[in-house]
Write a protein that holds these residues in place. Structure first.
Motif, PDB file in Angstrom:
ATOM      1  N   HIS A 145       7.106 -33.373  36.530  1.00  0.00           N
ATOM      2  CA  HIS A 145       6.718 -32.441  35.465  1.00  0.00           C
ATOM      3  C   HIS A 145       7.620 -31.217  35.445  1.00  0.00           C
ATOM      4  CE1 HIS A 145       4.212 -30.440  32.557  1.00  0.00           C
ATOM      5  NE2 HIS A 145       3.937 -29.447  33.390  1.00  0.00           N
ATOM      6  N   ARG A 149      10.678 -31.059  36.511  1.00  0.00           N
ATOM      7  CA  ARG A 149      11.985 -31.489  36.007  1.00  0.00           C
ATOM      8  C   ARG A 149      11.972 -31.647  34.490  1.00  0.00           C
ATOM      9  NH1 ARG A 149      16.190 -33.257  39.475  1.00  0.00           N
ATOM     10  NH2 ARG A 149      16.126 -31.738  41.174  1.00  0.00           N
ATOM     11  N   HIS A 150      10.889 -32.183  33.961  1.00  0.00           N
ATOM     12  CA  HIS A 150      10.807 -32.360  32.503  1.00  0.00           C
ATOM     13  C   HIS A 150      10.806 -31.006  31.790  1.00  0.00           C
ATOM     14  CE1 HIS A 150       9.722 -33.979  28.607  1.00  0.00           C
ATOM     15  NE2 HIS A 150       8.712 -33.126  28.560  1.00  0.00           N
ATOM     16  N   PRO A 205      14.522 -31.200  29.776  1.00  0.00           N
ATOM     17  CA  PRO A 205      13.839 -32.205  28.954  1.00  0.00           C
ATOM     18  C   PRO A 205      14.768 -33.237  28.333  1.00  0.00           C
ATOM     19  CG  PRO A 205      14.038 -30.146  27.746  1.00  0.00           C
ATOM     20  CD  PRO A 205      14.522 -29.867  29.139  1.00  0.00           C
ATOM     21  N   LEU A 217      15.248 -38.398  31.218  1.00  0.00           N
ATOM     22  CA  LEU A 217      13.963 -39.046  31.452  1.00  0.00           C
ATOM     23  C   LEU A 217      13.536 -38.834  32.902  1.00  0.00           C
ATOM     24  CD1 LEU A 217      14.409 -42.469  29.603  1.00  0.00           C
ATOM     25  CD2 LEU A 217      13.829 -40.214  28.663  1.00  0.00           C
ATOM     26  N   TRP A 218      12.369 -38.224  33.072  1.00  0.00           N
ATOM     27  CA  TRP A 218      11.813 -38.007  34.405  1.00  0.00           C
ATOM     28  C   TRP A 218      10.457 -38.674  34.479  1.00  0.00           C
ATOM     29  CZ3 TRP A 218      15.250 -36.185  37.620  1.00  0.00           C
ATOM     30  CH2 TRP A 218      16.251 -35.322  37.163  1.00  0.00           C
ATOM     31  N   THR A 219      10.293 -39.583  35.398  1.00  0.00           N
ATOM     32  CA  THR A 219       8.999 -40.217  35.641  1.00  0.00           C
ATOM     33  C   THR A 219       8.733 -40.198  37.145  1.00  0.00           C
ATOM     34  OG1 THR A 219       9.871 -42.460  35.976  1.00  0.00           O
ATOM     35  CG2 THR A 219       9.378 -41.778  33.691  1.00  0.00           C
ATOM     36  N   ASP A 255      11.267 -44.727  29.166  1.00  0.00           N
ATOM     37  CA  ASP A 255      10.121 -44.265  29.951  1.00  0.00           C
ATOM     38  C   ASP A 255       8.796 -44.613  29.291  1.00  0.00           C
ATOM     39  OD1 ASP A 255       9.920 -42.529  27.827  1.00  0.00           O
ATOM     40  OD2 ASP A 255      10.162 -40.682  28.992  1.00  0.00           O
TER      41      ASP A 255
END
Length: 308
Positions: A21, A23-24, A28, A31-33, A234
């Motif tokens: 979160h 990182r997002h 932004p 893609l960060w998951t 993602d």
């Protein structure tokens, strides 16, 4: 107010989700998951001595860092450090604490030079300068409104060129490894690497949780991959992780062909936003992305610091 730094706990779903979160919020355009964060930490080659750090303020995660050695460089002592703090939690000492902790660790692992990406924003650039980092090259983030873009018609494949997907190589992805290694060697970079470890590539790249093999388009010539456009997704967004062409096949429009095909299939699959990134000196790829309708949405600057 108590600010402390510690290692990410990859077996703690809440901890990993907080890392992704932050990182997002800070970046932004990538893609960060949680799955991707854990994969990077767990499957990066052991010789990289990789770590993922978090900074907490009174128990809340407000900053993150990923760091390690460039273990596959022929020049020893090269390292990377990418640290980001929530935009609404800056000026609390979190960034400085991350950098100090990371540099101390990297120095004990033999690092003599640390490379970092820094957002091209006044406060971020000033922070890097205060900590002894000097500017190098830059790269753009680009975005495409895939749902509403008037995607141009893909150029017709030249005779002898066949389009398929990475999923068609599921039984033997080694030809894609060879293409990835060749194209990566020609990417703009501050550090030379010797990309020869197939097993490491399988673990880090081929089995990456964001890799969408069905949407990754591959151009095949004489039975061998000649170009590809690698798709990460993602669940809601699509991102081009790499578009490249083998040296012997450049100048034939294969990069444009594979990327256009991948984007069209991504839109048909329901993806509405497309992201990508390019070195600012990569004129040919920037021209392709402009032709496709991408617009620059951010810029980052590569920095370096010598560890004394």
């Amino acid at each position: 107010m108590t600010v402390l730094v510690r290692d990410l706990r990859p077996d703690d779903p809440a901890d990993v989700a907080a890392f992704a979160h932050v990182r997002h919020l800070a970046l932004p355009y990538i893609l960060w998951t949680p799955e991707g964060v854990v994969h990077h930490l767990v499957h990066t080659h052991p010789d990289a001595r990789s770590r993922s750090l978090v900074v907490e303020e009174d128990g809340e995660t407000i900053g993150t860092a990923q760091l390690g050695l460039v273990h596959d460089s022929p020049e020893p002592g090269q390292a990377y450090l990418n640290a980001y703090v929530r935009p609404d939690r800056v000026r609390r000492g979190a960034g400085g604490l991350l950098v100090r902790t990371a540099e101390e660790y990297l120095a004990t692992e033999g690092a003599t030079k640390v490379f970092a990406w820094v957002l091209d924003e006044p406060a971020c650039l000033a922070f890097a300068a205060r900590h002894g980092y000097g500017r190098r090259r830059s790269a753009h983030f680009l975005r495409l409104d895939l749902a509403n873009a008037a995607l141009p018609e893909p150029p017709p494949p030249a005779p002898g060129v066949e389009l398929c997907s990475a999923a068609d190589f599921a039984d033997d992805p080694r030809p894609l490894f060879a293409l990835d290694a060749e194209t990566l060697a020609d990417e703009p970079s501050d550090v030379d690497v010797e990309f020869t470890d197939y097993e490491a590539w399988l673990a880090e790249t081929w089995r990456h949780p964001l890799l969408n093999r069905e949407l990754t388009t591959v151009a095949v010539v004489d039975g061998r991959p000649a170009a590809f456009s690698v798709a990460y997704t993602d669940g809601t967004r699509y991102s081009t992780a790499m578009t490249g062409t083998a040296r012997a096949h450049r100048g034939r429009g294969l990069a444009k062909l594979t990327k256009t095909d991948s984007l069209r299939r991504a839109r048909a699959a329901g993806y509405t936003e497309a992201l990508t990134g390019n070195d600012t000196d990569n004129g040919p790829m920037l021209a392709i992305n402009k032709w496709l309708g991408y617009a620059i949405c951010g810029t980052e600057v590569r920095h370096v610091r010598e560890l004394g």
